[in-house]
Write an enzyme that holds these catalytic residues in place. Structure first.
Site, PDB file in Angstrom:
ATOM      1  N   ARG A  42      15.776  -4.030   8.436  1.00 19.90           N
ATOM      2  CA  ARG A  42      14.503  -3.389   8.128  1.00 19.90           C
ATOM      3  C   ARG A  42      13.459  -3.742   9.171  1.00 19.90           C
ATOM      4  NH1 ARG A  42      13.086  -4.375   1.886  1.00 19.90           N
ATOM      5  NH2 ARG A  42      11.055  -4.820   2.840  1.00 19.90           N
ATOM      6  N   ARG A  61      19.007 -10.252   6.568  1.00 19.54           N
ATOM      7  CA  ARG A  61      19.242  -9.128   5.668  1.00 19.54           C
ATOM      8  C   ARG A  61      19.576  -7.847   6.430  1.00 19.54           C
ATOM      9  NH1 ARG A  61      14.907  -7.772   1.105  1.00 19.54           N
ATOM     10  NH2 ARG A  61      13.524  -7.198   2.812  1.00 19.54           N
ATOM     11  N   LYS A  80      15.241  -9.283  -5.643  1.00 23.00           N
ATOM     12  CA  LYS A  80      14.915  -8.230  -6.618  1.00 23.00           C
ATOM     13  C   LYS A  80      15.844  -7.018  -6.497  1.00 23.00           C
ATOM     14  CE  LYS A  80      10.612  -7.654  -5.243  1.00 23.00           C
ATOM     15  NZ  LYS A  80      10.443  -8.631  -4.153  1.00 23.00           N
ATOM     16  N   ARG A 122       2.414  -4.805  -8.044  1.00 25.79           N
ATOM     17  CA  ARG A 122       2.109  -5.876  -7.092  1.00 25.79           C
ATOM     18  C   ARG A 122       0.639  -6.276  -7.136  1.00 25.79           C
ATOM     19  NH1 ARG A 122       6.923  -4.493  -3.595  1.00 25.79           N
ATOM     20  NH2 ARG A 122       7.093  -6.168  -2.097  1.00 25.79           N
ATOM     21  N   ARG A 131       4.129 -10.863   4.617  1.00 23.73           N
ATOM     22  CA  ARG A 131       4.514 -10.389   3.283  1.00 23.73           C
ATOM     23  C   ARG A 131       4.515 -11.531   2.269  1.00 23.73           C
ATOM     24  NH1 ARG A 131       9.793  -8.274   5.159  1.00 23.73           N
ATOM     25  NH2 ARG A 131      10.393  -8.173   2.979  1.00 23.73           N
TER      26      ARG A 131
HETATM   27  P1  ADP Z   1      10.043  -6.965  -0.315  1.00 24.47           P
HETATM   28  O1  ADP Z   1       9.884  -7.259  -1.770  1.00 24.47           O
HETATM   29  O2  ADP Z   1      11.250  -7.586   0.294  1.00 24.47           O
HETATM   30  O3  ADP Z   1       8.797  -7.266   0.496  1.00 24.47           O
HETATM   31  P2  ADP Z   1       9.997  -4.062  -0.802  1.00 24.47           P
HETATM   32  O4  ADP Z   1      11.066  -3.160  -0.321  1.00 24.47           O
HETATM   33  O5  ADP Z   1       9.823  -4.250  -2.262  1.00 24.47           O
HETATM   34  O6  ADP Z   1      10.282  -5.434  -0.070  1.00 24.47           O
HETATM   35  O7  ADP Z   1       8.587  -3.574  -0.207  1.00 24.47           O
HETATM   36  C1  ADP Z   1       8.420  -3.258   1.147  1.00 24.47           C
HETATM   37  C2  ADP Z   1       6.995  -2.824   1.429  1.00 24.47           C
HETATM   38  O8  ADP Z   1       6.680  -1.645   0.665  1.00 24.47           O
HETATM   39  C3  ADP Z   1       5.902  -3.830   1.055  1.00 24.47           C
HETATM   40  O9  ADP Z   1       5.700  -4.776   2.061  1.00 24.47           O
HETATM   41  C4  ADP Z   1       4.701  -2.881   0.884  1.00 24.47           C
HETATM   42  O10 ADP Z   1       4.148  -2.513   2.123  1.00 24.47           O
HETATM   43  C5  ADP Z   1       5.307  -1.641   0.267  1.00 24.47           C
HETATM   44  N1  ADP Z   1       5.263  -1.657  -1.219  1.00 24.47           N
HETATM   45  C6  ADP Z   1       6.324  -1.638  -2.054  1.00 24.47           C
HETATM   46  N2  ADP Z   1       5.936  -1.660  -3.338  1.00 24.47           N
HETATM   47  C7  ADP Z   1       4.581  -1.712  -3.324  1.00 24.47           C
HETATM   48  C8  ADP Z   1       3.579  -1.774  -4.332  1.00 24.47           C
HETATM   49  N3  ADP Z   1       3.904  -1.807  -5.627  1.00 24.47           N
HETATM   50  N4  ADP Z   1       2.284  -1.826  -3.939  1.00 24.47           N
HETATM   51  C9  ADP Z   1       1.948  -1.804  -2.646  1.00 24.47           C
HETATM   52  N5  ADP Z   1       2.833  -1.759  -1.646  1.00 24.47           N
HETATM   53  C10 ADP Z   1       4.144  -1.706  -1.967  1.00 24.47           C
END
Ligand code: ADP
Ligand code: ZN
Length: 215
Positions: A154, A121, A13, A87, A165
């Site tokens: 990360r 990553r 993404k 999400r 996740r």
């Molecule tokens: P990835 O898609 O690789 O898991 P992101 O950088 O999109 O990584 O998200 C990292 C973390 O940020 C998630 O595991 C969550 O804890 C939090 N997060 C991000 N976006 C949301 C969201 N829309 N709702 C709830 N938690 C979120």
């Protein structure tokens, strides 16, 4: 143009959103990156957010929606691509009240590629650009091509948190597809080879957006 890029952790993404935004002249709003920044502050909100990030769990909806509102308001007219939002169904409905979305880009990626990508990553500590030490290498080791800063792994890219996740994605986020399928065009983008250059994927997405008359 107002887009959502949707897919499992590690589906690409952030990588594609960062390229699509330049091609389309829109902004990318990446909630994960926003929360990683927020978590560095010394506030009780930062502590709360950090505790969810560390476990790989979703930040509670009320916090996420507040943050999104603040970021989105200014960008609704210019166009945007949402990376990592929504999400949950509650988040999707909150978004409906803020802006109409033109298309959802759904990245379909097999599990083994996801694991491979996340465990190798690296991200730029300054601008957040994403690299992979095996398949999307920076020009100089451990250094961002864009801004020259150091690349880091990360904290949530550890095997245990990665598993969590993915589990949460499958349980809480994936069902959202059905919600959007009934409402908005979905551009489905299948990625079965790990060394496919991001530019090829992005070109494909752009073609498909064009076919929808969106570019
Ligand atoms: P990835 O898609 O690789 O898991 P992101 O950088 O999109 O990584 O998200 C990292 C973390 O940020 C998630 O595991 C969550 O804890 C939090 N997060 C991000 N976006 C949301 C969201 N829309 N709702 C709830 N938690 C979120
Ligand atoms: Zn950088």
């Amino acid at each position: 143009m107002r887009l959502i890029i949707f897919g499992a952790p590690g589906s690409g993404k952030g990588t594609y959103a960062s390229r699509l935004k330049s091609k389309l002249g829109i902004v990318a709003i990446a909630t994960g990156a926003i929360f990683r920044e927020l978590a560095k502050e010394e506030t009780s909100l930062a502590e709360t957010v950090k505790s969810f990030l560390e476990l790989g769990q979703l930040v509670p909806d009320d916090i996420v929606i507040d943050v999104l509102k603040g970021r989105l308001m200014k960008k609704v007219l210019e166009g945007f691509i949402l990376d990592g939002y929504p999400r949950t169904l509650v988040q999707a409905k909150a978004l409906d009240a803020l802006a109409s979305i033109d298309a959802v880009i759904h990245l379909v990626v097999p599990d083994w590629i996801i694991i491979e990508r996340l465990s190798n990553r690296r991200i730029c500590s300054k601008c957040g650009e994403v690299y992979n030490i095996r398949f999307l290498k920076p020009r100089r080791p451990e250094t961002c091509d864009k801004c020259g800063e150091k690349l880091l792994q990360r904290a949530d890219d550890t095997p245990k948190v990665i598993r969590e996740r993915i589990k949460i994605y499958e349980k809480q986020t994936q069902p959202l597809l059905q919600y959007y399928e009934e409402r908005i065009p979905i551009v489905r983008c299948k990625c079965d080879s790990i060394d496919m250059p991001p530019e090829a994927v992005v070109a494909n997405i752009l073609e498909r957006l064009e076919a929808l008359d969106l570019t």
